[in-house]
Write a protein that holds these residues in place. Sequence first.
Motif, PDB file in Angstrom:
ATOM      1  N   VAL A 269      11.053   4.266  -7.202  1.00  0.00           N
ATOM      2  CA  VAL A 269       9.693   4.178  -7.738  1.00  0.00           C
ATOM      3  C   VAL A 269       9.186   5.560  -8.141  1.00  0.00           C
ATOM      4  O   VAL A 269       8.510   5.729  -9.163  1.00  0.00           O
ATOM      5  CB  VAL A 269       8.735   3.549  -6.702  1.00  0.00           C
TER       6      VAL A 269
ATOM      7  N   SER B 140       0.815  -1.216   0.000  1.00  0.00           N
ATOM      8  CA  SER B 140       0.000   0.000   0.000  1.00  0.00           C
ATOM      9  C   SER B 140       0.850   1.269   0.000  1.00  0.00           C
ATOM     10  O   SER B 140       0.461   2.284  -0.574  1.00  0.00           O
ATOM     11  CB  SER B 140      -0.920   0.038   1.214  1.00  0.00           C
ATOM     12  N   ALA B 141       2.017   1.205   0.663  1.00  0.00           N
ATOM     13  CA  ALA B 141       2.890   2.385   0.681  1.00  0.00           C
ATOM     14  C   ALA B 141       3.237   2.761  -0.760  1.00  0.00           C
ATOM     15  O   ALA B 141       3.325   3.941  -1.105  1.00  0.00           O
ATOM     16  CB  ALA B 141       4.149   2.100   1.482  1.00  0.00           C
ATOM     17  N   VAL B 142       3.425   1.741  -1.610  1.00  0.00           N
ATOM     18  CA  VAL B 142       3.708   2.010  -3.024  1.00  0.00           C
ATOM     19  C   VAL B 142       2.429   2.433  -3.754  1.00  0.00           C
ATOM     20  O   VAL B 142       2.434   3.365  -4.555  1.00  0.00           O
ATOM     21  CB  VAL B 142       4.326   0.765  -3.693  1.00  0.00           C
ATOM     22  N   THR B 143       1.314   1.753  -3.426  1.00  0.00           N
ATOM     23  CA  THR B 143       0.064   2.059  -4.124  1.00  0.00           C
ATOM     24  C   THR B 143      -0.366   3.507  -3.920  1.00  0.00           C
ATOM     25  O   THR B 143      -0.869   4.143  -4.847  1.00  0.00           O
ATOM     26  CB  THR B 143      -1.060   1.125  -3.632  1.00  0.00           C
ATOM     27  N   PHE B 144      -0.180   4.021  -2.702  1.00  0.00           N
ATOM     28  CA  PHE B 144      -0.536   5.422  -2.464  1.00  0.00           C
ATOM     29  C   PHE B 144       0.217   6.337  -3.415  1.00  0.00           C
ATOM     30  O   PHE B 144      -0.337   7.286  -3.964  1.00  0.00           O
ATOM     31  CB  PHE B 144      -0.262   5.809  -1.004  1.00  0.00           C
ATOM     32  N   ILE B 145       1.497   6.034  -3.612  1.00  0.00           N
ATOM     33  CA  ILE B 145       2.284   6.861  -4.536  1.00  0.00           C
ATOM     34  C   ILE B 145       1.741   6.686  -5.958  1.00  0.00           C
ATOM     35  O   ILE B 145       1.581   7.656  -6.699  1.00  0.00           O
ATOM     36  CB  ILE B 145       3.770   6.485  -4.466  1.00  0.00           C
TER      37      ILE B 145
ATOM     38  N   MET C 210      -1.287   5.944  -6.928  1.00  0.00           N
ATOM     39  CA  MET C 210      -2.562   6.634  -7.096  1.00  0.00           C
ATOM     40  C   MET C 210      -2.365   8.104  -7.446  1.00  0.00           C
ATOM     41  O   MET C 210      -2.980   8.635  -8.372  1.00  0.00           O
ATOM     42  CB  MET C 210      -3.370   6.554  -5.792  1.00  0.00           C
TER      43      MET C 210
END
Lengths: 426, 168
Positions: free
Chosen positions: A332, A275-280, A282
């Motif tokens: 990322v 999720s830490a990556v997904t927030f970025i 988004m």
Amino acid sequence: MEAILGLVGMLVLMALGAPIFVSLGTAALVMLALEGRPLMDAAMTSISGINSVTFLAVPFFVMAATFMQRGGIARVIIDAAEAWVGHMRGGLALVCVVATTLFAAISGSSVVTAMAMGTFLIPAMMARGYHRPFALGTVGASGTLGILIPPSLSMILYGLISEQSVPRLFLAGVIPGLIQAVLLAIVVMIISRRHGYASGTRVSRAEFIRRNLRALPALFIPVSVFVGIYSGITTVTESAGVAAVSSILIAVLIYREVSWRDIFPMTAEAMKAASAVTFIVMFALLFAHWITGSGVPTDLVEFAVAWGLEPWQFLIALNIIMLVMGMFLDAVAVLLIVTPIVLPLLESLGIDPIHFGIILIVNMEIAFLTPPIGLNLFVLSSIARAPLSEAIRGVLPFVAVMIGFLMLVTYIPEISLWLPQTVFGR
Amino acid sequence: MLDRILKLWSRIETAIIGLLVICALFTFLGGAALRVLTPQHAVDWAEEVALYFIIWGTALSGSVLAAESHHINTEIIVNALPPRLRRAIGLAVTALCLVFCALVAKYGWEGYLFSAMLDDRSASSLRTPQSWALFLALPVGMGLMVIRIALLAWQGKGITTAAEGGKS
């Protein structure tokens, strides 16, 4: 002009320590508001962007990586690699390169790969008299293979944003990944010879067979992923799901380093990391939404045409920009910022987006190793409890080779494109 | 007291997140298995439902990540500054995060209402309303994050971290 302000503002926020998703999102929201574009639409864009089956592969692969790292899979792969190359000069360092290459074919993340390998190999190398900076450098540099050798989380993210085929990207990473592994092995052998590092002993034939047999279940994971994807039985996301389930089962039932009770908390941890990556992602999608509408990419194309920029000049300039960005930003973030800006230019310059994807990934690998912000450096110094400066000193020779490797990948597109074009056609 | 509330909140959220991922994995692979093994019973909604689980899991993770200081950021430049300036910047960043999350929650909520008004449905046979299955996740996740950041700030804590938090 306003667009430049938006970009600079975003970089300033990142420099001030704001979370990357907030920096990307704030810049995009403010600029969209100034341009009078609807913000409700912007919010819907960011959440709709991750509503894609390809994206589903990200948490599944992170789950698989978490169980592989803690589930004893790293250990058996190192043992098998030692049986093959441990008796050569600088044996353990070579073991590191070989084992990491294999582990990279299971894991899609450089940080996880460096962590999994470093935990076992750094203490072992130091016990056999290797200098600590060299041990750190070998693990750090080999660890970057995690995102180049498929499966790769970074390639999935690139595929998502650039709308390129993930199976093609995966194949494009295979040959560059093997070349990088060979280059690293050569550096390791040269340094080992110079320092006179000891060779290990050759294992007996029975032990050789035993270790390879024990590694078989672990190697089943990458084999099932690739056979699944390239035979057309499973999609990339389904393979990720299969990899997640099989890594759980192998860790619990075969290597027994994880108990049934650990599964739930480890899964939740994996999801949080994803999720830490997904927030970025988004808000990078929102950023892309703004930048595409802002006309920056079109301006860049006009600029390139007006200056008569050749593709090779463009690529060298871009590589320098990405290397500098990679020194200060998370890898990322580099991928997510550069891709939407540059993508429209690629076509007009005749650069294949798959080839560009691999160039981008190699830049990210270097970003993992370059100070002041290189995630692998932090991972290594925390595993070995060594000062950051030692890790930096250790990776330096490898970074020099990696920059040469980047040039190779940049200017010989066939290294990346030959395999996917042979398999899928042009 | 506040500390206990925050800890309990994290534990509940972590449990929900773990449950959502496991549901996603089973739904997704179950759907794939049905398709391969018994094509006559194949369903067209497994991927879609798995995605809702993951999207909600992600949205809920935002606030736990804030509490555990695991949102990825860069601190190298700030760390080189004198302590007073660093503290001032830390406060400004926390305020920015608060405003940003609140704004996204607001516009996300408008998006949810808009989608509900249009009665926007998924393309599968489930015809899931996109308003609550998808769009509601954003304002809920961001709203929880706003509350969490405010409570953390009340305790004198920020949500920024060392760069080690990054997983990629």
